[in-house]
Design an enzyme around this catalytic site. Sequence first.
Site, PDB file in Angstrom:
ATOM      1  N   HIS A 146       0.827  -1.206   0.000  1.00 29.67           N
ATOM      2  CA  HIS A 146       0.000   0.000   0.000  1.00 29.67           C
ATOM      3  C   HIS A 146       0.858   1.252   0.000  1.00 29.67           C
ATOM      4  CE1 HIS A 146      -1.783  -3.349   2.274  1.00 29.67           C
ATOM      5  NE2 HIS A 146      -2.723  -3.207   1.373  1.00 29.67           N
TER       6      HIS A 146
HETATM    7  S1  FES Z   1       1.926  -0.564   3.102  1.00 26.21           S
HETATM    8 FE1  FES Z   1       0.327  -1.885   3.702  1.00 26.21          FE
HETATM    9  S2  FES Z   1       1.454  -3.613   4.325  1.00 26.21           S
HETATM   10 FE2  FES Z   1       3.022  -2.246   3.812  1.00 26.21          FE
END
Ligand code: FES
Lengths: 181, 423
Positions: A146
Amino acid sequence: MAETAGATASDGTPRRDFLTLVTTAFVGVGVGAVAWPFIASMQPARDVLALASTDVDLAPVAEGQAITVMWRGKPIFVRNRTAKEIEEARAVPMSQLKDPQADQTRVQKDNWLVMIGICTHLGCVPLGQKATDTKGPYDGWFCPCHGSAYDTSGRIRQGPAPRNLEIPPYAFTSDTKIRIG
Amino acid sequence: MAIGLHNSDFKNPVIRWVDQRMPIFTMMQKEYGTFPTPRNFNYFWNFGALAMVNLMIMIATGIFLAMHYTPHTSYAFDSVERIMRDVNFGWLIRYVHMNGASMFFIVVFIHIWRGMYYGSYKAPRELLWMLGVVIFLLMMATAFMGYVLPWGQMSFWGATVITNLFSAFPVVGEWIVQLLWGGFSVDNPTLNRFFSLHYLLPFVIVGVVFLHVVALHITGSNNPLGVEPKGPQDTLPFHPYYTAKDSFGLVIYFIVFAGLVFFAPNYLGHPDNYIPANPLVTPAHIVPEWYFLPFYAILRAVPDKLGGVLMMFGSIAILFVLPWLDSSPVRSMRFRPIARIAFLLWTICFFVLMYCGGMPAEEPYVTISRFATAYYFAYFLVILPLLGRLERPLPLPESIARAVLGGGGPMPAGAVAKPMDKA
Ligand code: FES
Ligand code: HEM
């Protein structure tokens, strides 16, 4: 005569209410006591807890290189940082950090950074260990899941992760060896 | 008739003997034979029956898969490959189970959408609706744990990300995550308990479905007009009218299902799940199964960890209170010109979220997801409560019979007392 004849105690509380409360309380405690072993059985078992420590030989890791080892089923990032990376990490003012921690408090020896390689967002393994990996905008690690970006001290700089990459308990057993756990 | 026996109408002596002692035949006759059902159902009313059939298919195929599957990190992947290559018809059973999960969600999404469009969640069907939301949650938990079982890369990393969602909760978060894992990461204990629960939950679903149907048979079905049947002229006996209609829908459903299983069995899956799980390498782009994508997009739309998790769970939890958020007494969107458009927009947002959830967490998808998420919640929290007060609905038909028989139906008031001589 009130005790024998009436269903009401001297303060006016009906006795039946009291009995109901006591019964409910006992049932509550009983259900809890029976449920507890079942819930506890789902927590880590003793053999899992026992896989406690891992020894790592640092000698083969040259400056600027990194290795990944396993400890308690988790990847541990061990990085031999360059002078430039240390410099970068220490130049950052605390006010720019989401989870303020000085680089000095995150290492035992300036060049050796030892961290749990698990993104503090939702647990993916960030990229940045291999020379060919992207290191993200802060030159440290980048989580592809993410988009969390970590700096050369493994501190969170951008993205949804709330905390810096965690430091496992470890100790130097000699100049070039550490024991994690 | 001996004292204490049920007064059975069945003629067949064996059936009668059983029925007098345990009137299940009478009950089936009442609930699925003569059960008065609105006469104006459209094909959206097939999806409950389809969901029921789908659940049976999942349980049947799952039990046979479990005969060959090994829930251990060292063997799980290989045991699934063995099912695919060596077990007689193993490929068929697994593909039916795998695509059956997708079919189940397609069917249930349409079923829920139907309820939202025709206002089936409104009084007196609130509890029926809430039991449905419980079933949906259980289905999601079941499907998530099932997807972990083949122990491919997506299984492992999906499990890691989803279980870590719980770490967002303050104080109890870490404890819950360890409880789910049985260790310090997703590992063998996790796989074992997920298999155990994956076997259990479908039977819990059966139980809640039973309650769902009990509640349904108290209030009776809603219908496309959203007006209650006022008498026998508005209804038809369930059998043969709707047994026939449901059977026809079932055939169409099987054609679609078979199309997936035989021509595109891996179309809805992710190829990375044919790579064995590796706890040291996260795939560059991890995505959940397609049916979780809208909710996953909501998670990623929020830049804060706890906030994202709460919004994601909230996007489903809000369905529980939908009956009270929508204050309009008119059920069917056919008679709600503004709400209808607002709801169709909401539907589009749902698909937009589904699309964005499958894309990398980059621009423009993040911004698009934020707008879609905002509308998703605004529909429930702002638009519906306001429209209940502001919108002027179209005139409702006097009765179902009036509306569908072109005014030729008997007047409801006069007909209520007369029994209908149909069927
Ligand atoms: S940014 Fe969501 S798990 Fe690493
Ligand atoms: C609500 C009903 C169910 C749903 C939605 C569901 C969903 C799933 C899903 C999505 C998978 C992963 C398929 C894959 O990618 O390979 C799976 C696997 C599996 N399921 Fe189920 N399932 C259900 C019921 C059951 C039942 C009742 C059993 C009985 C034990 C079962 C046993 C299995 C087994 C053994 C696997 C692993 C083999 C495989 O991956 O194909 N399932 N399930």
